[in-house]
Design a protein around this motif. Sequence first.
Motif, PDB file in Angstrom:
ATOM      1  N   GLU A  65      49.053  27.344  47.959  1.00  0.00           N
ATOM      2  CA  GLU A  65      48.232  28.410  47.398  1.00  0.00           C
ATOM      3  C   GLU A  65      48.942  29.730  47.608  1.00  0.00           C
ATOM      4  O   GLU A  65      49.503  29.974  48.668  1.00  0.00           O
ATOM      5  CB  GLU A  65      46.872  28.471  48.096  1.00  0.00           C
ATOM      6  CG  GLU A  65      46.016  27.249  47.940  1.00  0.00           C
ATOM      7  CD  GLU A  65      44.710  27.355  48.713  1.00  0.00           C
ATOM      8  OE1 GLU A  65      44.637  28.176  49.658  1.00  0.00           O
ATOM      9  OE2 GLU A  65      43.787  26.621  48.374  1.00  0.00           O
ATOM     10  N   ASN A  67      48.048  33.700  47.635  1.00  0.00           N
ATOM     11  CA  ASN A  67      46.922  34.626  47.694  1.00  0.00           C
ATOM     12  C   ASN A  67      47.384  36.020  47.285  1.00  0.00           C
ATOM     13  O   ASN A  67      48.321  36.561  47.877  1.00  0.00           O
ATOM     14  CB  ASN A  67      46.339  34.673  49.107  1.00  0.00           C
ATOM     15  CG  ASN A  67      45.872  33.316  49.555  1.00  0.00           C
ATOM     16  OD1 ASN A  67      45.118  32.663  48.861  1.00  0.00           O
ATOM     17  ND2 ASN A  67      46.338  32.871  50.708  1.00  0.00           N
ATOM     18  N   HIS A  79      45.377  42.148  36.565  1.00  0.00           N
ATOM     19  CA  HIS A  79      45.509  40.717  36.265  1.00  0.00           C
ATOM     20  C   HIS A  79      46.871  40.215  36.735  1.00  0.00           C
ATOM     21  O   HIS A  79      47.835  40.969  36.748  1.00  0.00           O
ATOM     22  CB  HIS A  79      45.404  40.457  34.758  1.00  0.00           C
ATOM     23  CG  HIS A  79      44.007  40.483  34.254  1.00  0.00           C
ATOM     24  ND1 HIS A  79      43.325  41.649  34.034  1.00  0.00           N
ATOM     25  CD2 HIS A  79      43.169  39.479  33.923  1.00  0.00           C
ATOM     26  CE1 HIS A  79      42.121  41.368  33.588  1.00  0.00           C
ATOM     27  NE2 HIS A  79      41.990  40.061  33.507  1.00  0.00           N
ATOM     28  N   VAL A  87      47.828  30.366  33.723  1.00  0.00           N
ATOM     29  CA  VAL A  87      46.917  31.089  34.612  1.00  0.00           C
ATOM     30  C   VAL A  87      46.906  32.563  34.246  1.00  0.00           C
ATOM     31  O   VAL A  87      47.960  33.182  34.088  1.00  0.00           O
ATOM     32  CB  VAL A  87      47.358  30.928  36.095  1.00  0.00           C
ATOM     33  CG1 VAL A  87      46.547  31.816  37.007  1.00  0.00           C
ATOM     34  CG2 VAL A  87      47.262  29.477  36.515  1.00  0.00           C
ATOM     35  N   ASN A  88      45.709  33.122  34.102  1.00  0.00           N
ATOM     36  CA  ASN A  88      45.513  34.555  33.885  1.00  0.00           C
ATOM     37  C   ASN A  88      44.287  34.936  34.693  1.00  0.00           C
ATOM     38  O   ASN A  88      43.168  34.747  34.259  1.00  0.00           O
ATOM     39  CB  ASN A  88      45.314  34.866  32.405  1.00  0.00           C
ATOM     40  CG  ASN A  88      45.174  36.360  32.134  1.00  0.00           C
ATOM     41  OD1 ASN A  88      45.011  37.162  33.047  1.00  0.00           O
ATOM     42  ND2 ASN A  88      45.247  36.726  30.883  1.00  0.00           N
ATOM     43  N   LYS A  89      44.520  35.460  35.918  1.00  0.00           N
ATOM     44  CA  LYS A  89      43.412  35.743  36.839  1.00  0.00           C
ATOM     45  C   LYS A  89      43.161  37.234  36.948  1.00  0.00           C
ATOM     46  O   LYS A  89      44.092  38.037  37.043  1.00  0.00           O
ATOM     47  CB  LYS A  89      43.727  35.187  38.227  1.00  0.00           C
ATOM     48  CG  LYS A  89      43.778  33.685  38.280  1.00  0.00           C
ATOM     49  CD  LYS A  89      42.721  33.160  39.180  1.00  0.00           C
ATOM     50  CE  LYS A  89      42.818  31.652  39.258  1.00  0.00           C
ATOM     51  NZ  LYS A  89      42.022  31.107  40.288  1.00  0.00           N
ATOM     52  N   ASP A  90      41.883  37.594  36.974  1.00  0.00           N
ATOM     53  CA  ASP A  90      41.447  38.966  37.198  1.00  0.00           C
ATOM     54  C   ASP A  90      41.434  39.196  38.711  1.00  0.00           C
ATOM     55  O   ASP A  90      40.692  38.537  39.439  1.00  0.00           O
ATOM     56  CB  ASP A  90      40.055  39.164  36.609  1.00  0.00           C
ATOM     57  CG  ASP A  90      39.569  40.599  36.710  1.00  0.00           C
ATOM     58  OD1 ASP A  90      40.229  41.420  37.375  1.00  0.00           O
ATOM     59  OD2 ASP A  90      38.526  40.894  36.112  1.00  0.00           O
ATOM     60  N   LEU A  91      42.237  40.141  39.176  1.00  0.00           N
ATOM     61  CA  LEU A  91      42.352  40.399  40.614  1.00  0.00           C
ATOM     62  C   LEU A  91      41.310  41.386  41.128  1.00  0.00           C
ATOM     63  O   LEU A  91      41.220  41.608  42.330  1.00  0.00           O
ATOM     64  CB  LEU A  91      43.751  40.926  40.939  1.00  0.00           C
ATOM     65  CG  LEU A  91      44.921  40.016  40.565  1.00  0.00           C
ATOM     66  CD1 LEU A  91      46.243  40.681  40.917  1.00  0.00           C
ATOM     67  CD2 LEU A  91      44.805  38.672  41.250  1.00  0.00           C
ATOM     68  N   LYS A  93      37.996  41.154  40.863  1.00  0.00           N
ATOM     69  CA  LYS A  93      36.693  40.559  41.182  1.00  0.00           C
ATOM     70  C   LYS A  93      36.480  40.358  42.677  1.00  0.00           C
ATOM     71  O   LYS A  93      35.362  40.356  43.150  1.00  0.00           O
ATOM     72  CB  LYS A  93      36.517  39.239  40.439  1.00  0.00           C
ATOM     73  CG  LYS A  93      36.388  39.436  38.948  1.00  0.00           C
ATOM     74  CD  LYS A  93      36.108  38.150  38.238  1.00  0.00           C
ATOM     75  CE  LYS A  93      35.945  38.441  36.747  1.00  0.00           C
ATOM     76  NZ  LYS A  93      35.671  37.238  35.991  1.00  0.00           N
ATOM     77  N   THR A  97      42.567  36.929  45.700  1.00  0.00           N
ATOM     78  CA  THR A  97      42.456  35.920  44.641  1.00  0.00           C
ATOM     79  C   THR A  97      43.509  34.850  44.887  1.00  0.00           C
ATOM     80  O   THR A  97      44.682  35.165  45.102  1.00  0.00           O
ATOM     81  CB  THR A  97      42.672  36.564  43.259  1.00  0.00           C
ATOM     82  OG1 THR A  97      41.724  37.610  43.084  1.00  0.00           O
ATOM     83  CG2 THR A  97      42.512  35.546  42.149  1.00  0.00           C
ATOM     84  N   THR A  98      43.095  33.591  44.841  1.00  0.00           N
ATOM     85  CA  THR A  98      43.994  32.478  45.141  1.00  0.00           C
ATOM     86  C   THR A  98      44.420  31.766  43.864  1.00  0.00           C
ATOM     87  O   THR A  98      43.597  31.505  42.989  1.00  0.00           O
ATOM     88  CB  THR A  98      43.299  31.484  46.086  1.00  0.00           C
ATOM     89  OG1 THR A  98      42.943  32.177  47.284  1.00  0.00           O
ATOM     90  CG2 THR A  98      44.203  30.326  46.430  1.00  0.00           C
ATOM     91  N   VAL A  99      45.724  31.463  43.790  1.00  0.00           N
ATOM     92  CA  VAL A  99      46.281  30.690  42.681  1.00  0.00           C
ATOM     93  C   VAL A  99      46.941  29.452  43.275  1.00  0.00           C
ATOM     94  O   VAL A  99      47.791  29.564  44.160  1.00  0.00           O
ATOM     95  CB  VAL A  99      47.315  31.518  41.877  1.00  0.00           C
ATOM     96  CG1 VAL A  99      47.960  30.664  40.795  1.00  0.00           C
ATOM     97  CG2 VAL A  99      46.675  32.763  41.289  1.00  0.00           C
TER      98      VAL A  99
END
Length: 125
Positions: A65, A67, A79, A87-91, A93, A97-99
């Motif tokens: 993972e 982070n 993002h 993967v396209n994550k909103d940071l 929120k 944020t873990t990927v």
Amino acid sequence: MNVSQIMVLIVGLLLIAFILWWFFGKHTEAVGQSTVVNQTQSATIVVNGGYSPSTVVLKKGVPAEVNFEMHDSTACLSHVVFEQLGVNKDLTKQKVTTVKIPTDKKGTFNFACGMDMFHGKVVVK
């Protein structure tokens, strides 16, 4: 040549040298290592005006993972995108944020901000 022309020439040459160094010079980049706890490895990347470290090295075969710890709410860095992983994550929120990163084979996974201005990579060795 008078003094002002000489000064302009010197400043111009210094600016040219700086631009050449900036674009073509060798720059060191921070490389982070993962830590393994309970059969899972993790690494933390701080998002603050860029990615620090910009490169993370993971061990092949150990679930992983990465982070992303958000310290900068700039729109560009809001993002993180791993195009190869879809993967396209909103940071924005949450603070971290873990990927999840696949480590079944060696390889490099590049990531970037939402505007593709800041870059980094995860290397599986």
